[in-house]
Scaffold this active site. Sequence first.
Site, PDB file in Angstrom:
ATOM      1  N   CYS A 207      10.685   4.142  11.988  1.00 33.33           N
ATOM      2  CA  CYS A 207       9.897   2.904  11.980  1.00 33.33           C
ATOM      3  C   CYS A 207       8.492   3.291  12.426  1.00 33.33           C
ATOM      4  O   CYS A 207       8.239   4.415  12.807  1.00 33.33           O
ATOM      5  CB  CYS A 207      10.487   1.912  12.969  1.00 33.33           C
ATOM      6  SG  CYS A 207      12.222   1.646  12.723  1.00 33.33           S
TER       7      CYS A 207
ATOM      8  N   ARG B 223       6.456   4.322   6.780  1.00 38.53           N
ATOM      9  CA  ARG B 223       7.566   4.767   7.647  1.00 38.53           C
ATOM     10  C   ARG B 223       8.750   3.812   7.607  1.00 38.53           C
ATOM     11  O   ARG B 223       9.806   4.087   8.170  1.00 38.53           O
ATOM     12  CB  ARG B 223       7.086   4.902   9.095  1.00 38.53           C
ATOM     13  CG  ARG B 223       5.983   5.911   9.301  1.00 38.53           C
ATOM     14  CD  ARG B 223       5.445   5.843  10.706  1.00 38.53           C
ATOM     15  NE  ARG B 223       6.418   6.291  11.660  1.00 38.53           N
ATOM     16  CZ  ARG B 223       6.522   7.546  12.081  1.00 38.53           C
ATOM     17  NH1 ARG B 223       5.698   8.445  11.600  1.00 38.53           N
ATOM     18  NH2 ARG B 223       7.431   7.922  12.942  1.00 38.53           N
TER      19      ARG B 223
ATOM     20  N   TRP C 105      12.440   0.304   9.585  1.00 39.48           N
ATOM     21  CA  TRP C 105      13.447   0.824   8.662  1.00 39.48           C
ATOM     22  C   TRP C 105      14.761   0.654   9.415  1.00 39.48           C
ATOM     23  O   TRP C 105      14.958   1.268  10.459  1.00 39.48           O
ATOM     24  CB  TRP C 105      13.198   2.293   8.333  1.00 39.48           C
ATOM     25  CG  TRP C 105      14.169   2.821   7.317  1.00 39.48           C
ATOM     26  CD1 TRP C 105      14.100   2.686   5.952  1.00 39.48           C
ATOM     27  CD2 TRP C 105      15.385   3.519   7.569  1.00 39.48           C
ATOM     28  NE1 TRP C 105      15.176   3.266   5.356  1.00 39.48           N
ATOM     29  CE2 TRP C 105      15.997   3.788   6.329  1.00 39.48           C
ATOM     30  CE3 TRP C 105      16.019   3.950   8.723  1.00 39.48           C
ATOM     31  CZ2 TRP C 105      17.200   4.462   6.209  1.00 39.48           C
ATOM     32  CZ3 TRP C 105      17.222   4.636   8.611  1.00 39.48           C
ATOM     33  CH2 TRP C 105      17.792   4.875   7.362  1.00 39.48           C
TER      34      TRP C 105
ATOM     35  N   ASN D 163      10.983   2.953  17.970  1.00 39.01           N
ATOM     36  CA  ASN D 163      11.310   3.792  16.811  1.00 39.01           C
ATOM     37  C   ASN D 163      12.343   4.794  17.307  1.00 39.01           C
ATOM     38  O   ASN D 163      12.097   5.508  18.277  1.00 39.01           O
ATOM     39  CB  ASN D 163      10.056   4.516  16.309  1.00 39.01           C
ATOM     40  CG  ASN D 163      10.413   5.550  15.219  1.00 39.01           C
ATOM     41  OD1 ASN D 163      11.428   5.391  14.536  1.00 39.01           O
ATOM     42  ND2 ASN D 163       9.630   6.592  15.100  1.00 39.01           N
ATOM     43  N   GLY D 164      13.505   4.824  16.661  1.00 37.62           N
ATOM     44  CA  GLY D 164      14.539   5.786  17.067  1.00 37.62           C
ATOM     45  C   GLY D 164      15.887   5.102  17.158  1.00 37.62           C
ATOM     46  O   GLY D 164      16.095   4.030  16.603  1.00 37.62           O
TER      47      GLY D 164
ATOM     48  N   GLU E  17      15.630  19.070  -7.547  1.00 37.62           N
ATOM     49  CA  GLU E  17      14.461  18.244  -7.180  1.00 37.62           C
ATOM     50  C   GLU E  17      14.250  17.148  -8.222  1.00 37.62           C
ATOM     51  O   GLU E  17      13.993  15.992  -7.895  1.00 37.62           O
ATOM     52  CB  GLU E  17      13.228  19.130  -7.030  1.00 37.62           C
ATOM     53  CG  GLU E  17      11.896  18.420  -6.977  1.00 37.62           C
ATOM     54  CD  GLU E  17      11.753  17.406  -5.832  1.00 37.62           C
ATOM     55  OE1 GLU E  17      12.635  17.338  -4.970  1.00 37.62           O
ATOM     56  OE2 GLU E  17      10.758  16.650  -5.851  1.00 37.62           O
TER      57      GLU E  17
ATOM     58  N   LYS F 140      14.258  13.148  -7.428  1.00 35.91           N
ATOM     59  CA  LYS F 140      13.136  12.274  -7.806  1.00 35.91           C
ATOM     60  C   LYS F 140      13.649  11.080  -8.600  1.00 35.91           C
ATOM     61  O   LYS F 140      13.282   9.944  -8.344  1.00 35.91           O
ATOM     62  CB  LYS F 140      12.116  13.069  -8.634  1.00 35.91           C
ATOM     63  CG  LYS F 140      11.264  14.010  -7.844  1.00 35.91           C
ATOM     64  CD  LYS F 140      10.077  13.349  -7.194  1.00 35.91           C
ATOM     65  CE  LYS F 140      10.039  13.249  -5.713  1.00 35.91           C
ATOM     66  NZ  LYS F 140      10.739  14.103  -4.843  1.00 35.91           N
TER      67      LYS F 140
ATOM     68  N   GLU G  41      15.953   8.633  -6.440  1.00 33.57           N
ATOM     69  CA  GLU G  41      15.379   7.936  -5.283  1.00 33.57           C
ATOM     70  C   GLU G  41      14.361   6.869  -5.695  1.00 33.57           C
ATOM     71  O   GLU G  41      14.091   5.960  -4.927  1.00 33.57           O
ATOM     72  CB  GLU G  41      14.754   8.912  -4.296  1.00 33.57           C
ATOM     73  CG  GLU G  41      13.492   9.593  -4.749  1.00 33.57           C
ATOM     74  CD  GLU G  41      12.874  10.426  -3.625  1.00 33.57           C
ATOM     75  OE1 GLU G  41      12.992  10.058  -2.452  1.00 33.57           O
ATOM     76  OE2 GLU G  41      12.287  11.465  -3.936  1.00 33.57           O
TER      77      GLU G  41
ATOM     78  N   HIS H 181      32.411  25.097 -15.092  1.00 30.53           N
ATOM     79  CA  HIS H 181      33.427  25.062 -14.025  1.00 30.53           C
ATOM     80  C   HIS H 181      33.711  23.628 -13.574  1.00 30.53           C
ATOM     81  O   HIS H 181      34.006  23.386 -12.411  1.00 30.53           O
ATOM     82  CB  HIS H 181      32.944  25.912 -12.841  1.00 30.53           C
ATOM     83  CG  HIS H 181      32.739  27.349 -13.187  1.00 30.53           C
ATOM     84  ND1 HIS H 181      33.778  28.230 -13.371  1.00 30.53           N
ATOM     85  CD2 HIS H 181      31.612  28.043 -13.479  1.00 30.53           C
ATOM     86  CE1 HIS H 181      33.306  29.416 -13.722  1.00 30.53           C
ATOM     87  NE2 HIS H 181      31.991  29.330 -13.789  1.00 30.53           N
TER      88      HIS H 181
ATOM     89  N   LYS I  49       9.344   7.026   4.389  1.00 30.82           N
ATOM     90  CA  LYS I  49       8.656   8.291   4.107  1.00 30.82           C
ATOM     91  C   LYS I  49       9.013   9.367   5.122  1.00 30.82           C
ATOM     92  O   LYS I  49       9.104  10.528   4.779  1.00 30.82           O
ATOM     93  CB  LYS I  49       7.138   8.059   4.133  1.00 30.82           C
ATOM     94  CG  LYS I  49       6.314   9.276   3.800  1.00 30.82           C
ATOM     95  CD  LYS I  49       6.543   9.736   2.376  1.00 30.82           C
ATOM     96  CE  LYS I  49       5.689  10.933   2.022  1.00 30.82           C
ATOM     97  NZ  LYS I  49       6.070  11.493   0.715  1.00 30.82           N
TER      98      LYS I  49
HETATM   99  C1  AGP Z   1      11.290  13.365  -1.059  1.00 36.46           C
HETATM  100  O1  AGP Z   1      10.989  12.776  -2.311  1.00 36.46           O
HETATM  101  C2  AGP Z   1      12.092  12.459  -0.182  1.00 36.46           C
HETATM  102  N1  AGP Z   1      11.375  11.282   0.076  1.00 36.46           N
HETATM  103  C3  AGP Z   1      12.681  13.122   1.048  1.00 36.46           C
HETATM  104  O2  AGP Z   1      13.736  13.924   0.561  1.00 36.46           O
HETATM  105  C4  AGP Z   1      11.764  14.037   1.913  1.00 36.46           C
HETATM  106  O3  AGP Z   1      11.413  15.193   1.179  1.00 36.46           O
HETATM  107  C5  AGP Z   1      12.572  14.476   3.147  1.00 36.46           C
HETATM  108  O4  AGP Z   1      12.887  13.324   3.889  1.00 36.46           O
HETATM  109  C6  AGP Z   1      11.839  15.474   4.037  1.00 36.46           C
HETATM  110  O5  AGP Z   1      10.690  14.861   4.586  1.00 36.46           O
HETATM  111  P1  AGP Z   1       9.606  15.810   5.309  1.00 36.46           P
HETATM  112  O6  AGP Z   1       9.078  16.735   4.259  1.00 36.46           O
HETATM  113  O7  AGP Z   1       8.574  14.875   5.850  1.00 36.46           O
HETATM  114  O8  AGP Z   1      10.323  16.572   6.398  1.00 36.46           O
END
Ligand code: AGP
Length: 606
Positions: A2, A27, A74, A98-99, A479, A483, A486, A502, A601
């Site tokens: 958060c 965040r 969040w 936050n936490g 990756e 993308k 998400e 497999h 984020k």
């Molecule tokens: C990436 O598209 C994601 N939003 C997520 O996997 C991100 O890469 C991951 O949470 C790591 O974040 P950071 O690079 O700030 O440690």
Amino acid sequence: MCGIVGILGSKPVANDLVEALRRLEYRGYDSAGIATVQAGQLARRRAEGKLTNLANRLSDEPLGGLSGIGHTRWATHGKPTEDNAHPHMNDHVSVVHNGIIENFGELRDELIEAGHTFQSETDTETIVHLVTHYMNTGLQPEEAVKAALGRLKGAFALGIIFANHDDLMIAARQGSPLAIGHGDGEMYLGSDAIALAPFTTALTYLGEGDWAAITRNETRIYNREGERVERPKVTSVASALTIDKGNHRHFMHKEIHEQPEVISHTLTNYIDMANHQVDFPELGLDLAAIDRVTLSACGTAYYAGLVAKYWIERYARLPVQIDVASEMRYREAPLPANGLAVFISQSGETADTLATLRYCRDQGQTIASIVNVRTSTIARESDAILPTLAGPEIGVASTKAFTCQLAALACLTLALARARNTISKEEEREIIAALTEVPRHIATMLRSEPHYTDIAYELSKAKDVLYLGRGINFPLAMEGALKLKEISYIHAEGYAAGELKHGPIALIDEKMPVVVVAPKDALFEKTISNMQEVAARGGQMILISDASPDEAGCPLMQHIQTPQAHPFVMPLIQAVPVQLLAYHTAVQMGTDVDQPRNLAKSVTVE
Ligand code: AGP
């Protein structure tokens, strides 16, 4: 994950609190709220959903007061409803957090037993009643907070204000980042430098376990043992400019298009262009003495590390152990004496990555971190920082940070290889030349962006998508799948192409699009045979390659032509098509590209 803010102001603070929260919305954005001390009394406004809902609430029901706290959430404990939105408060104390408080259940039971009434399902509200409980025993606010902090287990960054104390804000930090901002007759509190950039760049970061009593004229910082400590005042580099989308529809689109520029910035930070070699003068590490590399990260940053594993093993002839941080932090992996542990993180605040860094440090590893925020906790706890110069990345889906991480890791590979004499001067010069051409190649690909709208239309009809890649392209397949899922919410999976037979080949039919990341490298022919296996079962393929369509030797639903380049740099190039595929598919799906559901984020909780 958060965002929290606090202001002891010289004018009404409500609007400034909302402005600071706007810069922290990346965040988390399930709900938001602020509380102020207004004529001695605590007053609060909260709203479910995006920050604009809180701003609308405040324009209907303004809030006065020269001191206050704010929060954008969040959800961890309790649904994202208004009742669970922060700040939490009673008539005496208001808290933003936050936490995660891991022992909140037992504390809640104890406080209910003592007669306290809870309004929410959150762990945070426990802190409100615990501090109140100690104040009811006669303790002053500072002492009451100190007593309460001694009872909390877990990760927290806290901002606390009190009725009848409009010149007092208490901050506490354990595991989650928190900065104090120094103004002119005003004081601030924020989860990071970006939140405070419009007010001040003079910051003091609380250390692990610190708490602070802040007034407009004095800040008293105490460590976990309760001793008074001094923490350095630093100047933040966060831009005071409001970060905006320019003429792009989404931050993600803007950040994809910034890649040529920011990859250039990152490469030139490490490459001595005059002598065509990589130099890490300020790294302060004896690279020749390293005999094992450990890599750890989360999400997209982890996939950057996976690419680096292929590079470092192939070119520096160094064994590389890599694991996602959420696994490595608990594995108790034995680590060698002369090991280098590298942590990759855009935010520099990811809880699992930080915990793994601390494990590796305790195991005597030299710690290097590749971060986009130099003042982040991970950076501050590293022996050496390899910054990415991507600039603030606001879109939750990481794009420019990923390719800048690859750029920094490519330079680290070359530095290790040269230190160990496993690469000739000519090969280093050749690879560096190829790296310096990457921005131009990406700019070329971005010009063919309109082609992605048709492909995205096809993908947007799918329920499931498979991404395939071999060798160094396997991390790119994963990756690409991340993308897509998400931001478009379409299920996608990245697989090693050689693994198809497999099991996963059972998934293939005409309804299953298969994205194949396959530049014309040494493994191209083997990947072509995988594609023929897919074609034989009616699979619909999208090939991303510098090879021409007819070199695939089988029918393709779509072909994305990438520029020809040195095999070493192809991961940086292939990253862009998988980003654009995900972006345009999400646009077709109408999802919230920059702030996808359930995400944030920076994941600063376990
Ligand atoms: C990436 O598209 C994601 N939003 C997520 O996997 C991100 O890469 C991951 O949470 C790591 O974040 P950071 O690079 O700030 O440690």
